[in-house]
Design a protein around this motif. Structure first.
Motif, short mmCIF file in Angstrom:
data_model
loop_
_atom_site.label_atom_id
_atom_site.label_comp_id
_atom_site.label_asym_id
_atom_site.label_seq_id
_atom_site.Cartn_x
_atom_site.Cartn_y
_atom_site.Cartn_z
N GLN A 78 20.03 17.89 84.96
CA GLN A 78 19.62 17.48 83.61
C GLN A 78 20.62 16.47 83.05
OE1 GLN A 78 18.61 20.64 80.59
NE2 GLN A 78 19.93 19.35 79.33
N VAL A 79 20.12 15.59 82.18
CA VAL A 79 21.02 14.79 81.34
C VAL A 79 21.55 15.73 80.25
CG1 VAL A 79 21.19 12.84 79.74
CG2 VAL A 79 19.76 12.65 81.78
N TYR A 80 22.84 15.62 79.95
CA TYR A 80 23.45 16.46 78.90
C TYR A 80 23.67 15.65 77.63
CZ TYR A 80 26.92 19.34 76.47
OH TYR A 80 27.59 20.06 75.51
N VAL A 81 24.26 14.46 77.76
CA VAL A 81 24.41 13.56 76.62
C VAL A 81 23.72 12.25 76.96
CG1 VAL A 81 25.99 12.33 75.09
CG2 VAL A 81 26.59 14.62 75.89
N GLU A 82 22.72 11.92 76.16
CA GLU A 82 21.86 10.76 76.42
C GLU A 82 22.52 9.44 76.01
OE1 GLU A 82 17.69 9.31 74.50
OE2 GLU A 82 17.86 11.42 75.04
N SER A 83 23.32 9.49 74.95
CA SER A 83 23.94 8.27 74.44
C SER A 83 25.03 7.78 75.40
CB SER A 83 24.51 8.52 73.05
OG SER A 83 25.25 9.73 73.03
N PRO A 84 25.40 6.50 75.31
CA PRO A 84 26.46 5.98 76.16
C PRO A 84 27.82 6.58 75.79
CG PRO A 84 25.24 4.20 75.10
CD PRO A 84 24.83 5.47 74.43
N LEU A 85 28.73 6.58 76.74
CA LEU A 85 30.13 6.90 76.44
C LEU A 85 30.82 5.60 76.07
CD1 LEU A 85 32.04 9.43 76.56
CD2 LEU A 85 32.91 8.47 78.68
N ILE A 86 31.51 5.61 74.96
CA ILE A 86 32.22 4.39 74.54
C ILE A 86 33.67 4.49 75.03
CG2 ILE A 86 32.93 2.94 72.60
CD1 ILE A 86 30.54 4.15 71.04
N ASN A 211 20.29 24.07 75.95
CA ASN A 211 19.37 23.13 75.30
C ASN A 211 19.00 23.59 73.89
OD1 ASN A 211 19.37 21.40 77.47
ND2 ASN A 211 17.50 22.22 78.38
N GLU A 212 18.85 24.88 73.73
CA GLU A 212 18.56 25.41 72.39
C GLU A 212 19.75 25.17 71.45
OE1 GLU A 212 17.40 29.46 73.05
OE2 GLU A 212 15.41 28.90 73.78
N ARG A 213 20.95 25.24 72.00
CA ARG A 213 22.16 25.01 71.20
C ARG A 213 22.29 23.53 70.83
NH1 ARG A 213 25.70 27.30 67.82
NH2 ARG A 213 25.65 29.20 69.07
N THR A 214 22.11 22.63 71.82
CA THR A 214 22.33 21.21 71.53
C THR A 214 21.26 20.62 70.61
OG1 THR A 214 21.20 20.53 73.59
CG2 THR A 214 23.61 20.76 73.66
N LEU A 244 26.85 8.63 66.51
CA LEU A 244 26.58 7.84 67.72
C LEU A 244 26.14 8.70 68.92
CD1 LEU A 244 29.71 5.49 67.56
CD2 LEU A 244 27.34 4.84 67.07
N THR A 245 26.37 10.01 68.84
CA THR A 245 26.17 10.88 69.99
C THR A 245 24.82 11.58 69.93
OG1 THR A 245 28.55 11.24 70.15
CG2 THR A 245 27.15 12.80 71.31
N LYS A 246 24.10 11.53 71.05
CA LYS A 246 22.79 12.18 71.13
C LYS A 246 22.73 13.04 72.39
CE LYS A 246 17.82 11.31 71.03
NZ LYS A 246 16.73 10.30 71.08
N TRP A 247 22.58 14.36 72.18
CA TRP A 247 22.44 15.26 73.33
C TRP A 247 21.01 15.18 73.87
CZ3 TRP A 247 25.95 16.03 69.56
CH2 TRP A 247 27.24 16.39 69.96
N SER A 248 20.85 15.61 75.10
CA SER A 248 19.54 15.53 75.75
C SER A 248 19.14 16.90 76.29
CB SER A 248 19.60 14.52 76.90
OG SER A 248 18.40 14.55 77.65
#
Length: 282
Positions: A78-86, A211-214, A244-248
């Protein structure tokens, strides 16, 4: 109760795991989820998956894709964090380097070979049109090692997650001269083939809980204060990071995997592409 080992970096992205563990959400499903912090990052996490020292890793996308192609017996579930890492590009506060262009052909501090800090140095060099064959690396293991190497001049610059490194910029240890965002989702969840084959049901349970937590993580009352306290960050920086952060809660798509592998191939980080089935557990 079944014991499952999980490892990841000691960064704010992983607070959802700790909250779920502390709240006994895994225990309620008869799972003893044992978390290990790995400050050395992706290279060490890949090694742990290979050596059966962990069952699950929350890991940088580019690092685990590279290592699975190279034979790591694991899959992305699974993807955990969808947004890019800066990634911040840092030099010592008193360094003579002021601009990104001046860092061409200088020494890069990396946590270890195969780490995100090394792979993103290739990505940054490719973005700048530098000759990636001329990159020279100094292994420093941890952020503390980077402080030492940049301060004493054994390395010239260091790439690390911008917000986690910001306290070192604020206190005058580092100076950040540029940012380099990942051109893909930053964190995925990888599981050993051994666990996927022996107990796929428990993997599904773990994913359902996290996933329920994020999904509701940003709505937790005063989560900005909790993050600020736990990770020694200024509240305004945490609020910017949260924005800026989006979990997946979704799997890595075949299109995105192709994007990652094409870029790694172009930069000679991998010498062949793996198939979707070899890398991702669908």
């Amino acid at each position: 109760m079944k014991t499952i080992r999980i490892a990841g970096v000691p960064e704010h992205f992983n607070l959802p795991w700790h909250l779920s563990i502390d709240n006994n959400e895994f225990e309620k499903e008869n799972i003893n989820l044992q978390w290990t912090d790995i400050p050395e990052g992706t290279g060490k996490l890949c090694q742990m998956l290979r050596n059966n020292e962990t069952d699950i890793a929350v890991i940088l996308t580019e690092g685990i894709v590279k290592d699975i192609v190279a034979g790591n017996p694991s899959k992305i579930v699974q993807v955990y964090v969808e947004s890019p890492l800066i990634w911040g590009i840092h030099v010592a506060a008193r360094s003579r380097y002021k601009k990104l262009s001046e860092l061409e052909n200088t020494k890069v501090a990396i946590s270890r070979p195969g780490s995100g800090s090394q792979l993103m140095a290739y990505v940054n060099a490719g973005n700048q049109g530098w000759d990636t064959q001329k990159l020279e690396f100094v292994t420093i293991n941890t952020i503390g090692g980077a402080v030492e190497a940049l301060t004493n001049g054994t390395a010239d610059y260091f790439m690390w997650e911008r917000f986690m490194t910001k306290p070192l910029v604020d206190n005058g240890t580092f100076r950040r001269i540029a940012d380099c965002p990942t051109p893909w989702p930053c964190f995925v969840i990888a599981v050993t083939d051994k666990l996927l084959e022996s107990d796929p049901k428990i993997v599904r349970k773990i994913l359902k809980i996290i996933n329920e937590r994020t999904k509701v993580f940003k709505e937790i009352p005063h989560i900005d204060i909790t993050l600020s306290d736990n990770y020694h960050q200024k509240i305004k920086d945490i609020r910017e990071w949260l924005s800026l952060t989006k979990w997946s809660q979704k799997q890595l798509s075949e299109e995105m995997l192709n994007n990652v592998q094409n870029q790694l191939l172009t930069l000679s980080i991998i010498d062949k592409k793996g198939t979707f089935a070899e890398i991702v557990k669908s």
